[in-house]
Design a protein around this motif. Structure first.
Motif, PDB file in Angstrom:
ATOM      1  N   TYR A 142      30.222  28.447  50.666  1.00  0.00           N
ATOM      2  CA  TYR A 142      30.339  28.474  49.206  1.00  0.00           C
ATOM      3  C   TYR A 142      31.058  27.219  48.701  1.00  0.00           C
ATOM      4  N   PHE A 143      32.106  26.807  49.409  1.00  0.00           N
ATOM      5  CA  PHE A 143      32.821  25.581  49.045  1.00  0.00           C
ATOM      6  C   PHE A 143      31.881  24.379  49.035  1.00  0.00           C
ATOM      7  N   ASP A 144      31.066  24.242  50.076  1.00  0.00           N
ATOM      8  CA  ASP A 144      30.126  23.120  50.166  1.00  0.00           C
ATOM      9  C   ASP A 144      29.096  23.173  49.040  1.00  0.00           C
ATOM     10  N   ASP A 145      28.626  24.377  48.707  1.00  0.00           N
ATOM     11  CA  ASP A 145      27.656  24.525  47.608  1.00  0.00           C
ATOM     12  C   ASP A 145      28.256  24.053  46.291  1.00  0.00           C
ATOM     13  N   ALA A 191      36.611  26.685  41.987  1.00  0.00           N
ATOM     14  CA  ALA A 191      35.823  27.909  42.177  1.00  0.00           C
ATOM     15  C   ALA A 191      36.041  28.521  43.558  1.00  0.00           C
ATOM     16  N   SER A 192      36.097  27.693  44.586  1.00  0.00           N
ATOM     17  CA  SER A 192      36.274  28.250  45.934  1.00  0.00           C
ATOM     18  C   SER A 192      37.655  28.877  46.091  1.00  0.00           C
ATOM     19  N   GLY A 193      38.663  28.291  45.442  1.00  0.00           N
ATOM     20  CA  GLY A 193      39.993  28.881  45.455  1.00  0.00           C
ATOM     21  C   GLY A 193      40.021  30.214  44.727  1.00  0.00           C
ATOM     22  N   ASN A 194      39.353  30.268  43.572  1.00  0.00           N
ATOM     23  CA  ASN A 194      39.269  31.530  42.830  1.00  0.00           C
ATOM     24  C   ASN A 194      38.486  32.580  43.613  1.00  0.00           C
ATOM     25  N   CYS A 195      37.497  32.126  44.359  1.00  0.00           N
ATOM     26  CA  CYS A 195      36.716  33.039  45.195  1.00  0.00           C
ATOM     27  C   CYS A 195      37.619  33.690  46.250  1.00  0.00           C
ATOM     28  N   ALA A 196      38.501  32.899  46.856  1.00  0.00           N
ATOM     29  CA  ALA A 196      39.431  33.432  47.856  1.00  0.00           C
ATOM     30  C   ALA A 196      40.395  34.431  47.224  1.00  0.00           C
ATOM     31  N   ARG A 197      40.822  34.164  45.998  1.00  0.00           N
ATOM     32  CA  ARG A 197      41.717  35.084  45.295  1.00  0.00           C
ATOM     33  C   ARG A 197      41.023  36.417  45.024  1.00  0.00           C
ATOM     34  N   ILE A 198      39.767  36.340  44.600  1.00  0.00           N
ATOM     35  CA  ILE A 198      39.011  37.571  44.333  1.00  0.00           C
ATOM     36  C   ILE A 198      38.804  38.351  45.631  1.00  0.00           C
ATOM     37  N   ALA A 199      38.521  37.626  46.709  1.00  0.00           N
ATOM     38  CA  ALA A 199      38.373  38.292  48.013  1.00  0.00           C
ATOM     39  C   ALA A 199      39.665  39.008  48.399  1.00  0.00           C
ATOM     40  N   ALA A 200      40.807  38.385  48.127  1.00  0.00           N
ATOM     41  CA  ALA A 200      42.099  39.007  48.444  1.00  0.00           C
ATOM     42  C   ALA A 200      42.302  40.283  47.627  1.00  0.00           C
ATOM     43  N   LEU A 201      41.899  40.252  46.350  1.00  0.00           N
ATOM     44  CA  LEU A 201      42.031  41.442  45.505  1.00  0.00           C
ATOM     45  C   LEU A 201      41.116  42.567  45.995  1.00  0.00           C
ATOM     46  N   TYR A 202      39.874  42.208  46.337  1.00  0.00           N
ATOM     47  CA  TYR A 202      38.955  43.215  46.881  1.00  0.00           C
ATOM     48  C   TYR A 202      39.518  43.805  48.172  1.00  0.00           C
TER      49      TYR A 202
END
Length: 339
Positions: free
Chosen positions: A161-164, A185-196
């Motif tokens: 996702y980061f590369d995309d 975006a990739s950092g926010n993606c990791a944050r959302i993954a942590a919340l999930y």
């Protein structure tokens, strides 16, 4: 912030915080440093002079700020070039996750349907359970932080996702005109993954004191799917706020229009007057700028004497044609653009 160990949440439907960030109480000097520190949980130090002339240094070892605003895009618009440069230059806009709901104007029901009770109860219970999670206290009596790690498969998905997102910022990419959002975006993606991850293991945390620190590939894929849906919202938000390249050019053209106070322009006059504000040496680039201004009812097309307009073919067109001269004479701020 000092009273709550550097942690604070702001959730509102007015967005007055952006007036403060724009410098409303600081002589027009934008101030976003504290908010940006609160995004990453960084240490924040600020020095100021007291009424007695003494220097006071306020220090917070860790600032954590959560913010949720339900506002019109206008609230987020920079009020001047100085504010825009500060907000964009520090990456403030890129730190937000945007959601643009479908407009219900003209179709709002008198009695708004209630949220499903099961959904509301599940949400309330989840938030309550998260609040009740007890911190881990080490042998020295201090709170111990838990570091969440990505499983090998989750890390592979996250890198993809980061590369995309990196590719989306190059020429022809979706985020070429606003890379600051894509960069985060990739950092926010990791944050959302942590919340999930937290939501999925919350019962183990509360009832069995089991701490699972590895985020699975399934959880990461859920976060990536969420971010993919949010990407189009971010593009829409940037355009509505006026942060994309064309909107920036349109603002510059509008400011020059106001400065010159000329009521109308022919195509040739507009090109001669504004071509230095358009990087591309093509009249189509100016047309795109004028379309932005027209869509915001700042300029509009007016008929020219001696130029024969196409004859109206429908009743609606005949009605519109009959009102054009009157409409043109009522241009906002005395400005009309002949596109």
């Amino acid at each position: 912030l000092q009273d709550h160990d550097g942690k604070i949440g702001l959730f509102e439907a007015e967005g007055g915080i952006f007036k403060i960030l724009s410098g409303y109480y600081s002589n027009g000097n934008p101030s976003v440093d504290l908010l940006n520190h609160g995004y990453s949980g960084e240490e924040y130090n600020r020095g100021r002079i007291t009424n007695n002339g003494d220097k006071l240094v306020q220090s917070l070892p860790e600032v954590l700020i959560s913010m949720g605003l339900a506002v019109q895009p206008y609230i987020l618009m920079p009020k001047n070039d100085r504010t825009r440069d500060e907000f964009m230059g520090t990456g403030l806009y890129g730190r937000f996750i945007y959601i643009i709901p479908e407009s219900k104007v003209g179709s709002i029901e008198y009695k708004t349907p209630r949220i499903c009770r099961d959904i509301a109860n599940t949400w309330a219970e989840t938030v309550k359970n998260i609040y009740e999670i007890k911190p881990i206290i080490n042998e020295y009596g201090t709170e111990e932080k838990t570091t969440l790690l990505l499983s090998e498969d989750a890390a592979t998905l996250h890198k993809r996702y980061f590369d995309d997102m990196q590719r989306s910022m190059i020429e022809g990419g979706k985020f070429k005109n606003f890379p600051e959002w894509a960069n985060k975006a990739s950092g926010n993606c990791a944050r959302i993954a942590a919340l999930y991850h937290l939501i999925l293991i919350i019962e183990d945390l509360i009832f069995y004191n089991i701490t699972e620190t590895s985020i699975s590939a399934r959880t990461m894929q859920m976060a990536i799917d969420t971010m993919r849906k949010l990407e189009s919202h971010a593009v829409d938000a940037y355009q509505r706020i006026g942060l994309d390249e064309i909107s920036s050019r349109a603002r510059a053209v509008f400011n020059l229009m106001v400065e010159r106070r000329q009521e109308s322009y022919t195509n040739q006059q507009a090109w001669q007057a504004f071509r230095h504000l358009i990087p591309s040496n093509r009249s189509k680039a100016l047309d795109a700028v004028m379309d932005v201004l027209a869509n915001r009812y700042i300029v509009f097309e007016i008929p020219v004497e001696g130029v024969k307009l196409p004859a109206p073919t429908t009743e609606e067109q005949r009605s519109q044609s009959a009102t054009l001269p009157e409409t043109a004479s009522a241009a906002p701020d005395g400005i009309a653009g002949l596109l």
